[in-house]
Write an enzyme that holds these catalytic residues in place. Structure first.
Site, PDB file in Angstrom:
ATOM      1  N   GLU A 280      -1.586  -2.091 -18.665  1.00 31.90           N
ATOM      2  CA  GLU A 280      -0.629  -3.167 -18.901  1.00 31.90           C
ATOM      3  C   GLU A 280      -0.888  -3.821 -20.263  1.00 31.90           C
ATOM      4  O   GLU A 280       0.049  -4.182 -20.977  1.00 31.90           O
ATOM      5  CB  GLU A 280      -0.722  -4.193 -17.762  1.00 31.90           C
ATOM      6  CG  GLU A 280       0.500  -5.069 -17.645  1.00 31.90           C
ATOM      7  CD  GLU A 280       0.672  -5.637 -16.233  1.00 31.90           C
ATOM      8  OE1 GLU A 280       0.504  -4.888 -15.258  1.00 31.90           O
ATOM      9  OE2 GLU A 280       0.959  -6.826 -16.127  1.00 31.90           O
ATOM     10  N   GLU A 283       0.466  -1.634 -22.868  1.00 34.67           N
ATOM     11  CA  GLU A 283       1.918  -1.740 -22.898  1.00 34.67           C
ATOM     12  C   GLU A 283       2.339  -3.039 -23.584  1.00 34.67           C
ATOM     13  O   GLU A 283       3.269  -3.061 -24.402  1.00 34.67           O
ATOM     14  CB  GLU A 283       2.480  -1.700 -21.468  1.00 34.67           C
ATOM     15  CG  GLU A 283       3.992  -1.731 -21.454  1.00 34.67           C
ATOM     16  CD  GLU A 283       4.569  -1.883 -20.053  1.00 34.67           C
ATOM     17  OE1 GLU A 283       3.793  -1.744 -19.085  1.00 34.67           O
ATOM     18  OE2 GLU A 283       5.773  -2.140 -19.949  1.00 34.67           O
ATOM     19  N   CYS A 300       2.706  -6.527 -10.479  1.00 37.45           N
ATOM     20  CA  CYS A 300       1.826  -6.284  -9.329  1.00 37.45           C
ATOM     21  C   CYS A 300       2.457  -6.693  -8.005  1.00 37.45           C
ATOM     22  O   CYS A 300       2.096  -6.185  -6.960  1.00 37.45           O
ATOM     23  CB  CYS A 300       0.526  -7.055  -9.466  1.00 37.45           C
ATOM     24  SG  CYS A 300      -0.249  -6.786 -11.026  1.00 37.45           S
ATOM     25  N   SER A 320       6.905  -4.992 -16.582  1.00 38.77           N
ATOM     26  CA  SER A 320       5.974  -3.953 -17.014  1.00 38.77           C
ATOM     27  C   SER A 320       6.201  -2.676 -16.209  1.00 38.77           C
ATOM     28  O   SER A 320       6.421  -2.717 -15.000  1.00 38.77           O
ATOM     29  CB  SER A 320       4.547  -4.450 -16.809  1.00 38.77           C
ATOM     30  OG  SER A 320       3.658  -3.359 -16.831  1.00 38.77           O
ATOM     31  N   LYS A 354       3.854  -5.559   0.556  1.00 40.18           N
ATOM     32  CA  LYS A 354       3.235  -4.276   0.205  1.00 40.18           C
ATOM     33  C   LYS A 354       3.620  -3.191   1.198  1.00 40.18           C
ATOM     34  O   LYS A 354       3.653  -2.012   0.878  1.00 40.18           O
ATOM     35  CB  LYS A 354       1.714  -4.411   0.165  1.00 40.18           C
ATOM     36  CG  LYS A 354       1.180  -5.120  -1.061  1.00 40.18           C
ATOM     37  CD  LYS A 354       1.100  -4.213  -2.275  1.00 40.18           C
ATOM     38  CE  LYS A 354       0.687  -5.013  -3.505  1.00 40.18           C
ATOM     39  NZ  LYS A 354       0.953  -4.347  -4.758  1.00 40.18           N
ATOM     40  N   GLU A 357       6.592  -1.948  -0.300  1.00 39.26           N
ATOM     41  CA  GLU A 357       6.284  -1.189  -1.513  1.00 39.26           C
ATOM     42  C   GLU A 357       5.775   0.207  -1.150  1.00 39.26           C
ATOM     43  O   GLU A 357       6.137   1.200  -1.774  1.00 39.26           O
ATOM     44  CB  GLU A 357       5.239  -1.927  -2.353  1.00 39.26           C
ATOM     45  CG  GLU A 357       5.038  -1.294  -3.728  1.00 39.26           C
ATOM     46  CD  GLU A 357       3.870  -1.892  -4.503  1.00 39.26           C
ATOM     47  OE1 GLU A 357       4.108  -2.532  -5.512  1.00 39.26           O
ATOM     48  OE2 GLU A 357       2.709  -1.722  -4.074  1.00 39.26           O
ATOM     49  N   GLU A 362      10.101   5.296  -5.049  1.00 36.87           N
ATOM     50  CA  GLU A 362       9.407   5.459  -6.335  1.00 36.87           C
ATOM     51  C   GLU A 362       7.955   5.888  -6.139  1.00 36.87           C
ATOM     52  O   GLU A 362       7.342   6.433  -7.049  1.00 36.87           O
ATOM     53  CB  GLU A 362       9.420   4.143  -7.119  1.00 36.87           C
ATOM     54  CG  GLU A 362      10.781   3.763  -7.683  1.00 36.87           C
ATOM     55  CD  GLU A 362      11.579   2.892  -6.734  1.00 36.87           C
ATOM     56  OE1 GLU A 362      11.235   2.866  -5.522  1.00 36.87           O
ATOM     57  OE2 GLU A 362      12.543   2.244  -7.177  1.00 36.87           O
ATOM     58  N   CYS A 500      -2.048 -14.193  -4.239  1.00 38.64           N
ATOM     59  CA  CYS A 500      -2.297 -13.369  -3.047  1.00 38.64           C
ATOM     60  C   CYS A 500      -3.247 -14.018  -2.039  1.00 38.64           C
ATOM     61  O   CYS A 500      -3.221 -13.669  -0.860  1.00 38.64           O
ATOM     62  CB  CYS A 500      -2.858 -12.018  -3.455  1.00 38.64           C
ATOM     63  SG  CYS A 500      -1.866 -11.208  -4.703  1.00 38.64           S
TER      64      CYS A 500
END
Lengths: 563, 165
Positions: A280, A283, A300, A320, A354, A357, A362, A500
């Protein structure tokens, strides 16, 4: 000015700008019962449990009563007890009381109050346990309208703190219920899966979806190799439920416990976090030198990604392209396993989003298999440890498995708001002395404010950074960025207020818990010798072994959005 | 209102209205009015139980004192005042299964006076649930278990042989 007092149950309590009498009483150590009040949400005044009696014998709900100097109130009189019992009885009469098989059993406010107020008989007929009251469509949460007491905390959380508004009240009177638009399944709503509704629900009406059974099956299968990665925020949230202090970092014991539960290998997602930091930061440097859009948003948090897809698709290209630590680490682990058994990878996360996710297209390999087979939340893992009969307190510490056991403090602090930014700054700052690290902590990235700002010198450039947690705070910030009122180069977004440590999959806790948990993470960071991600030699070596194509394939992702 | 108005039914009517008007926000009004209506419905149907009056009073007081808005605070008023002034009517419904005003349909009982009945069978032919039986030219009888108290037999009897008891 003289101090102003209010007399509560004969105690003189100083008024110091409390928002209502309920807060004032709680400050004095008097816990007035309440279902619908939450210090972080707007005042609703619906449950009527928090009523107090004044000198003239009339009643008022303390949550919606302003502290008044000289006022005398009582919080526990015969009259109040009688009415509170009646309210509880009425709620119990309309509540599916299958407590023994309820996931919320033992942690339910209604159960707790029914016990405290000694409710032994409900004089009204109850036929609220009905088939079809559950909505299991979401991969993150399960809703059960037959358990709902309509305190409205979930609605306020979803609308006020998260600006999602996936659920609201529907119908009137005794037909009133919490529903999505047109009463459809929650999976078809704009719900981002953050799980904050489940975190505030006082009863079992919204709970975290439990996938532990599938993991038990995989563990029990001899032909399956099950490894697990544990997110940073998990280690500081287990303690209280397992008989230790809230906020104690317990990664060592957790590794031992997971091994005893039957996982073949245990890894720390902080390793993945170090990979994320390096990728990151590279980037970001690229974007700073004109290679892509600014501001760059961190990627994240899966609930934030979904929120952006739903409400701010114009910012998707600002996010990102780095995957979250979990999704960077998972394919690496899948590749690293060379055995001939079936490989199942489990991730333990503080997060209900999550779970979503993990199932995204993807993050599937060429054959369509997800890199992360199951995502468990902290809550589910605590239950698994208890189910396995492990005496967690007495466990010895163990280290994570090779070759990914090396972590840094930077990866550990990912679990708290501001952590990702701090980790990136540690890497980007040229000065690695202790003093320089300490200075980073004072730039304003630490703390629990909803929006934090900092300006940091990277190279010869002043970089403007914002750290935001809570999706409503995020919306406000995004709107300001859009209108050009503010400018940032880097924005860290965490959907859950506080990051979190306060995730929807963490054990339910009071507001203070998140502070203890954050302190725990900083403590865990403190004991790590290596503070900055590039000091993680294993990560550096791993990244060096990948060519650009490979990196793009397994470390980056482009979210296409909903269209 | 006169002697033919049942005060329990009046209370039930108002409770039905307020229960419909409740917005459902606060617990006492949402759940409490529903339960009060449930009990009142039970009483006018002749299924009232010992303790129902006391439960109504207890609920009514709690709702009046704790409800959030004016609707809830006054919702129990008609019930509490009818219990206060016409408690005997409530007791008659619950313990004697009878409506003193003869207004509660479910508590009515129709019987055929054998002295007046000519056995013409008109009532039996007009009964929607076939609750009336008998032999022609002999007195007919009503099966109380089947009877839905609609009153069709009364209006059809040419000899005024069917009476409310």
């Amino acid at each position: 000015m003289d101090k102003q007092y209010m007399i509560i149950d004969g105690i003189e309590v100083t008024i110091e700008g409390e928002r209502n009498v309920l807060e004032l009483a709680r400050k004095a150590g008097i816990d007035i019962p309440a279902f619908c009040y939450d210090p972080e949400l707007s005042i609703y005044g619906a449950c009527r449990m928090c009523m107090v009696e004044n000198e003239r014998g009339s009643l008022e709900a303390s949550c919606s009563m302003l502290p008044k100097a000289g006022a005398v109130i009582k919080t526990n009189t015969a009259k109040l007890r009688k009415y509170r019992k009646m309210i509880l009885e009425l709620l119990l009469a309309n509540h599916c009381r299958d407590c023994t098989i309820c996931p919320k059993s033992g942690n339910c406010k209604l159960q707790e109050f029914a016990y405290k107020f000694n409710i032994t008989d409900v004089r009204f007929p109850n036929n609220s346990c009905q088939l079809g009251s559950q909505d299991k469509s979401s991969v993150s949460i399960v809703r059960d309208s037959s358990k709902c007491i309509l305190c409205g905390k979930c609605v306020r959380m979803c609308a006020e703190v998260q600006n999602v508004g996936a659920i609201d009240y529907a119908y009137r009177g005794s037909k009133k219920k919490i529903a999505t638009a047109f009463d459809g399944p929650i999976a078809n709503s704009p719900c981002v899966g953050c799980g904050q509704c489940a975190a505030v629900c006082p009863v079992g009406a919204i709970v975290v979806k439990d996938d532990a059974d599938k993991v038990w099956d995989a563990i029990g299968d001899k032909n399956t190799y099950v490894d697990v990665q544990v997110a940073p925020a998990v280690r500081v949230a287990l303690g209280k439920e397992l008989g230790l202090e809230e906020g104690t970092p317990l990664m060592g014991k957790l590794v031992t416990a997971l091994k005893e539960v039957g996982f073949d290998a245990v890894y720390d997602t902080s390793f993945g976090a170090d990979m994320t930091v390096l990728e990151e930061a590279n980037e970001f440097v690229g974007r700073l030198s004109g290679n892509g859009k600014l501001p760059m948003f961190t990627s994240c948090c899966p609930a934030w990604i979904r929120f952006a897809e739903n409400k701010y698709p114009e910012f998707l290209s600002n996010i990102s392209t780095c995957r979250s630590p979990m999704q960077m680490f998972a394919p690496v682990l899948k590749e690293a396993y060379k055995g001939d058994k079936k490989h199942v990878h489990v991730a333990i996360m503080p997060c209900t989003a999550k779970k979503f996710e993990g199932k995204r297209d993807e993050f599937k390999d060429k054959d369509g298999n997800p890199y992360v087979d199951y995502v468990l939340t902290t809550q589910e893992v605590i239950r698994m440890i208890k189910e396995a009969g492990i005496d967690f307190k007495a466990l010895e510490d163990s280290a994570c498995d090779n070759p990914f056991e090396e972590i840094t403090g930077a990866g550990v602090i990912f679990g708290v708001t501001g952590g990702v930014t701090e980790a990136v700054l540690r890497y980007a700052s040229s000065d690695k002395s202790e003093k320089a690290l300490e200075e980073i902590t004072y730039t304003g990235v630490r703390g629990f404010e909803g929006v934090k700002e900092a300006t940091v010198k990277i190279g010869d450039k002043d970089v403007k950074i914002a750290v935001v947690s809570g999706l409503n705070n995020t919306s406000v910030l995004l709107d300001k960025i859009k209108s050009g009122d503010v400018y940032y180069d880097l924005v860290e977004v965490m959907s859950c207020p506080g990051g979190c440590v306060n995730g929807g999959g963490q054990p339910q806790a009071e507001r203070e818990a998140r502070h203890y948990r954050a302190d725990g993470l900083y403590k865990a960071d403190g004991v790590e010798v290596k503070k900055s991600s590039e000091q993680n030699t294993a990560v550096v070596k791993l990244l060096a072994s990948m060519d650009e194509h490979k990196k793009h394939e397994i470390l980056h992702v482009h979210y296409k959005g909903n269209k | 209102m006169d002697k033919n108005t049942c005060m329990v039914e009046v209370a039930r009517f108002f409770m039905d209205f307020t229960q419909n008007e409740s917005c459902g926000k606060c617990v006492p009004c949402r759940e409490g009015t529903k339960r009060m209506l449930e009990i009142l419905n039970r009483i006018v149907e002749g299924k009232g139980k010992d303790g129902d009056i006391e439960l109504l009073e207890e609920l009514g007081e709690a709702i009046s004192k704790t409800a959030l808005c004016g609707l809830g605070k006054t919702a129990a008023g008609p019930v509490l005042s009818t219990i206060k002034y016409f408690r005997n009517e409530y007791e008659a419904h619950i313990y004697e299964k009878r409506c003193p005003a003869n207004a509660c349909a479910k508590l009515k009982k129709y019987v055929i006076d054998p002295e007046l009945c000519k056995g013409c069978s008109k009532c039996a032919r007009n009964c929607p649930v076939n609750a009336i039986s008998g032999e022609i030219k002999k007195p007919f009888t009503i099966d109380q278990d089947k009877c839905i108290k609609c009153g069709a037999c009364v209006s059809n009897c040419a000899f005024k042989a069917i009476k409310e008891a």
